[in-house]
Design a protein around this motif. Structure first.
Motif, mmCIF file in Angstrom:
data_model
loop_
_atom_site.group_PDB
_atom_site.id
_atom_site.type_symbol
_atom_site.label_atom_id
_atom_site.label_comp_id
_atom_site.label_asym_id
_atom_site.label_seq_id
_atom_site.Cartn_x
_atom_site.Cartn_y
_atom_site.Cartn_z
ATOM 1 N N THR A 2 0.825 -1.201 0.000
ATOM 2 C CA THR A 2 0.000 0.000 0.000
ATOM 3 C C THR A 2 0.864 1.257 0.000
ATOM 4 O O THR A 2 0.373 2.348 0.230
ATOM 5 C CB THR A 2 -0.928 0.018 1.226
ATOM 6 O OG1 THR A 2 -0.134 -0.122 2.407
ATOM 7 C CG2 THR A 2 -1.948 -1.112 1.148
ATOM 8 N N SER A 3 2.143 1.130 -0.197
ATOM 9 C CA SER A 3 3.054 2.249 -0.396
ATOM 10 C C SER A 3 4.056 1.785 -1.442
ATOM 11 O O SER A 3 4.119 0.600 -1.750
ATOM 12 C CB SER A 3 3.744 2.622 0.918
ATOM 13 O OG SER A 3 4.560 1.560 1.368
ATOM 14 N N PRO A 4 4.822 2.707 -2.024
ATOM 15 C CA PRO A 4 5.738 2.266 -3.078
ATOM 16 C C PRO A 4 6.598 1.089 -2.648
ATOM 17 O O PRO A 4 7.188 1.087 -1.571
ATOM 18 C CB PRO A 4 6.574 3.523 -3.345
ATOM 19 C CG PRO A 4 5.683 4.655 -2.973
ATOM 20 C CD PRO A 4 4.886 4.151 -1.795
ATOM 21 N N THR A 5 6.631 0.079 -3.495
ATOM 22 C CA THR A 5 7.425 -1.120 -3.245
ATOM 23 C C THR A 5 8.631 -1.111 -4.166
ATOM 24 O O THR A 5 8.489 -0.849 -5.360
ATOM 25 C CB THR A 5 6.588 -2.386 -3.499
ATOM 26 O OG1 THR A 5 5.510 -2.431 -2.559
ATOM 27 C CG2 THR A 5 7.422 -3.646 -3.365
ATOM 28 N N ILE A 6 9.795 -1.380 -3.625
ATOM 29 C CA ILE A 6 11.028 -1.434 -4.405
ATOM 30 C C ILE A 6 11.546 -2.863 -4.355
ATOM 31 O O ILE A 6 11.738 -3.425 -3.269
ATOM 32 C CB ILE A 6 12.090 -0.463 -3.859
ATOM 33 C CG1 ILE A 6 11.540 0.968 -3.835
ATOM 34 C CG2 ILE A 6 13.368 -0.534 -4.697
ATOM 35 C CD1 ILE A 6 12.445 1.959 -3.113
ATOM 36 N N ILE A 7 11.748 -3.446 -5.522
ATOM 37 C CA ILE A 7 12.245 -4.825 -5.616
ATOM 38 C C ILE A 7 13.552 -4.808 -6.388
ATOM 39 O O ILE A 7 13.624 -4.281 -7.504
ATOM 40 C CB ILE A 7 11.228 -5.730 -6.322
ATOM 41 C CG1 ILE A 7 9.887 -5.742 -5.554
ATOM 42 C CG2 ILE A 7 11.766 -7.147 -6.462
ATOM 43 C CD1 ILE A 7 8.781 -6.488 -6.269
ATOM 44 N N LEU A 8 14.576 -5.379 -5.788
ATOM 45 C CA LEU A 8 15.883 -5.472 -6.435
ATOM 46 C C LEU A 8 16.138 -6.918 -6.831
ATOM 47 O O LEU A 8 15.905 -7.839 -6.045
ATOM 48 C CB LEU A 8 16.990 -4.975 -5.502
ATOM 49 C CG LEU A 8 16.814 -3.565 -4.925
ATOM 50 C CD1 LEU A 8 18.023 -3.192 -4.067
ATOM 51 C CD2 LEU A 8 16.602 -2.544 -6.024
ATOM 52 N N ILE A 9 16.624 -7.114 -8.056
ATOM 53 C CA ILE A 9 16.893 -8.447 -8.583
ATOM 54 C C ILE A 9 18.370 -8.565 -8.913
ATOM 55 O O ILE A 9 18.919 -7.742 -9.654
ATOM 56 C CB ILE A 9 16.036 -8.726 -9.833
ATOM 57 C CG1 ILE A 9 14.549 -8.706 -9.471
ATOM 58 C CG2 ILE A 9 16.409 -10.064 -10.471
ATOM 59 C CD1 ILE A 9 13.624 -8.908 -10.648
ATOM 60 N N GLY A 10 19.002 -9.562 -8.378
ATOM 61 C CA GLY A 10 20.425 -9.775 -8.621
ATOM 62 C C GLY A 10 20.863 -11.090 -8.021
ATOM 63 O O GLY A 10 20.063 -12.010 -7.857
ATOM 64 N N GLY A 11 22.158 -11.179 -7.681
ATOM 65 C CA GLY A 11 22.669 -12.384 -7.068
ATOM 66 C C GLY A 11 23.975 -12.839 -7.688
ATOM 67 O O GLY A 11 24.588 -12.134 -8.506
ATOM 68 N N PRO A 12 24.416 -14.041 -7.328
ATOM 69 C CA PRO A 12 25.684 -14.562 -7.833
ATOM 70 C C PRO A 12 25.599 -14.950 -9.303
ATOM 71 O O PRO A 12 24.548 -15.381 -9.789
ATOM 72 C CB PRO A 12 25.956 -15.772 -6.941
ATOM 73 C CG PRO A 12 24.652 -16.141 -6.350
ATOM 74 C CD PRO A 12 23.801 -14.919 -6.321
ATOM 75 N N MET A 13 26.741 -14.808 -9.992
ATOM 76 C CA MET A 13 26.771 -15.161 -11.414
ATOM 77 C C MET A 13 28.173 -15.594 -11.800
ATOM 78 O O MET A 13 29.161 -15.181 -11.205
ATOM 79 C CB MET A 13 26.343 -13.966 -12.271
ATOM 80 C CG MET A 13 27.135 -12.697 -12.037
ATOM 81 S SD MET A 13 26.524 -11.311 -13.044
ATOM 82 C CE MET A 13 27.382 -9.920 -12.282
ATOM 83 N N THR A 14 28.208 -16.444 -12.812
ATOM 84 C CA THR A 14 29.458 -16.801 -13.469
ATOM 85 C C THR A 14 29.427 -16.179 -14.851
ATOM 86 O O THR A 14 28.454 -16.342 -15.589
ATOM 87 C CB THR A 14 29.606 -18.331 -13.588
ATOM 88 O OG1 THR A 14 29.588 -18.904 -12.274
ATOM 89 C CG2 THR A 14 30.915 -18.701 -14.284
ATOM 90 N N VAL A 15 30.471 -15.451 -15.191
ATOM 91 C CA VAL A 15 30.463 -14.709 -16.451
ATOM 92 C C VAL A 15 31.306 -15.435 -17.499
ATOM 93 O O VAL A 15 31.871 -16.499 -17.249
ATOM 94 C CB VAL A 15 30.939 -13.260 -16.238
ATOM 95 C CG1 VAL A 15 29.973 -12.529 -15.305
ATOM 96 C CG2 VAL A 15 32.351 -13.206 -15.705
ATOM 97 N N ASP A 16 31.379 -14.822 -18.674
ATOM 98 C CA ASP A 16 31.893 -15.516 -19.852
ATOM 99 C C ASP A 16 33.335 -15.984 -19.749
ATOM 100 O O ASP A 16 33.738 -16.915 -20.447
ATOM 101 C CB ASP A 16 31.744 -14.617 -21.081
ATOM 102 C CG ASP A 16 32.343 -13.241 -20.851
ATOM 103 O OD1 ASP A 16 33.464 -13.000 -21.306
ATOM 104 O OD2 ASP A 16 31.679 -12.398 -20.225
#
Length: 511
Positions: free
Chosen positions: A10-24
């Motif tokens: 009922t108030s602005p919600t902020i969602i962050l998406i990320g986490g561990p990764m293996t890159v090229d």
């Protein structure tokens, strides 16, 4: 987490998406880690914002959020429109996001008209801009090309989202831009922009990549709100000197490509407080795997029975505290791009120095090459005036001649673009300006820098520059005459402005 914390937002919600990764290149890092020599987290931000894996996680969440918001709900996308993949030769290939996002994409165009110009009939008005004395400064409005599509890319300046965001009515805003995180310290002025341009109402939801810099922005914003939103202290900006000969910054070109990742919801803010994101992430993962389940994501998170029966929530692992090194593979690609840009810059400088030998007819009329750019000339059409008391003097009106790699152009500009509608001035005299530009193009347009003349052929092409500059010299004489009335209007506007400097504009403009 208590059941009360699982209610619909009922108030602005902020969602962050990320986490561990293996890159090229085989190296591993977490998107939430700080990165060496990258204070604004550009490397991890670019990696996530252009990652197919990140967008698959983000769209799986946002799709369910839209389902819960209603049949007509849509997401507004600010920033990236493509993802990158690694080719066999080590180069990057881009693919449009429209091929990734289910349910169809379209554009939402956000515009501001000039002064008292009305919005086109197909646009929805959101705000009328006015100066301190009530003078019309334009109207902000928007339109959507295909209203049935649930993914809508923002087309136009995001500066006006603070005047249009609530009326646009997006259920979710996905921000993969770096507008609010690049350069400089995180100060109250930035938190004001974050609140006005990204948090579009009590029930709005903002989704962003989870980087160290973005988490710092969100934490700083929440602390600023808890402190009563104190006004920014006026501090003198540090004096910096732009060096046009400095090599490009490799960090700007660095983009690791995730090949494996555990991207998910790693940050959640509701009611102005950080919440444990584990239940929301568990619900996202379940609904992504079980697309046949017709359960609202907030129902799944908020209902104790459903939550205990269906979700396997695991505590969110904290981000590694150590500073991550820039992945070697991405750094090598960046160095190659920097080297290529450096070679091209040297070629441009040599070519433009040779072209400058033909500038005599223009220089005789007052055209000058500024120290900061070889492929650029200015012609003041008025004396120099201070824009504000104490500011450095600058011509009220000037012509600008620019030579790029494949074309050349002349545009007109006034520093009083808030008071004098230069775009309307030249449009009202379109026939005159088109006649001057013949046989070349005269695009004009509604930009504060309308293009009076444009021709194919730039510094990399075989152009008869003596002939071109001689023609531009003749054009210049006619442009001066055609713009004389504009110069008079600007002098009057400047005089009036200095009579009322104690009255700032109600609606500021993007710098």
């Amino acid at each position: 987490m208590s059941d009360q914390e699982h209610t619909d937002p009922t108030s602005p919600t902020i969602i962050l998406i990320g986490g561990p990764m293996t890159v090229d290149d085989g190296s591993s890092l977490d998107s939430r880690q700080p990165v060496a020599e990258d204070p604004t987290s550009h490397v991890t931000h670019a990696s996530l914002a252009t990652s197919l894996l990140w967008w698959l996680a983000a769209s799986s969440l946002v799709g369910r959020l839209l389902d819960s918001a209603g049949e007509s709900a849509f997401a507004l996308l600010v920033g990236q429109r493509s993802v990158v993949e690694l080719r066999h030769d080590g180069s990057l290939r881009r693919t449009g996001l429209r091929a990734v996002l289910p349910g169809g994409t379209t554009e939402l165009e956000l515009i501001r008209t000039s002064f008292d110009e009305p919005l086109p009939d197909s646009y929805t008005e959101t705000h009328k801009l006015e100066s301190w004395n009530g003078t019309a400064m334009g109207t902000v409005g928007f339109k959507t090309k295909a209203p049935s599509r649930r993914w809508r890319f923002l087309k136009g300046s995001e500066f006006y989202l603070d005047r249009a965001g609530v009326r646009i009515g997006a259920a979710v805003l996905i921000d993969t831009s770096e507008t609010l995180t690049q350069g400089g310290n995180l100060l109250p002025g930035r938190y004001v922009d974050f609140e006005k341009r990204r948090l579009m109402g009590d029930n709005s939801i903002l989704v962003m990549p989870h980087t160290h810099r973005i988490e710092s922005l969100v934490r700083g914003y929440l602390a600023w709100v808890r402190g009563g939103r104190p006004a920014a202290e006026k501090v003198s900006a540090p004096v910096t000197t732009w060096d046009p000969t400095a090599p490009p910054d490799p960090v700007h070109y660095t983009c690791p490509v995730p090949v494996e990742a555990q991207f998910g919801v790693t940050g959640l803010v509701q009611d102005g407080e950080w919440r444990d994101p584990s239940d929301l992430e568990a619900a996202r993962a379940l609904l992504q795997a079980r697309y046949d389940l017709k359960i609202g994501i907030w129902d799944l998170v908020g209902n104790p029975t459903l939550r205990s029966a269906l979700l396997s929530s695991a505590p969110q692992a904290p981000a590694p505290a150590k500073v991550a090194a820039i992945p070697a593979g991405a750094a090598e690609r960046a160095q190659k791009r920097v080297a290529a840009r450096t070679v091209e810059r040297a070629e441009a400088e040599r070519a433009l120095d040779q072209i400058a030998a033909s500038f005599g007819p223009l220089e005789a009329l007052g055209w000058k090459r500024p120290a900061e750019g070889r492929g650029f000339m200015r012609l003041p059409l008025t004396d120099d005036y201070a824009h504000w008391p104490g500011a450095d003097p600058f011509p009220l009106v000037q012509l600008e001649f620019e030579i790029s790699k494949r074309q050349s152009s002349v545009s007109a500009f006034t520093i009083l673009y808030n008071q004098v509608d230069i775009a309307q001035y030249v449009t009202d005299r379109r026939e005159t300006f088109e006649g001057i530009a013949v046989p070349d193009r005269c695009p004009l347009g509604k930009s504060p820098r309308p293009v009076l003349w444009r021709a194919l052929g730039g510094w990399a092409d075989d152009v008869d520059w003596p002939h071109r500059t001689a023609a531009l010299a003749e054009h210049t004489r006619r442009w001066r005459a055609a713009l004389q009335e504009l110069c008079i209007q600007c002098r009057h506007a400047h005089a009036k402005k200095f009579q009322r400097t104690q009255h700032p504009f109600q609606d500021s403009e993007p710098t």
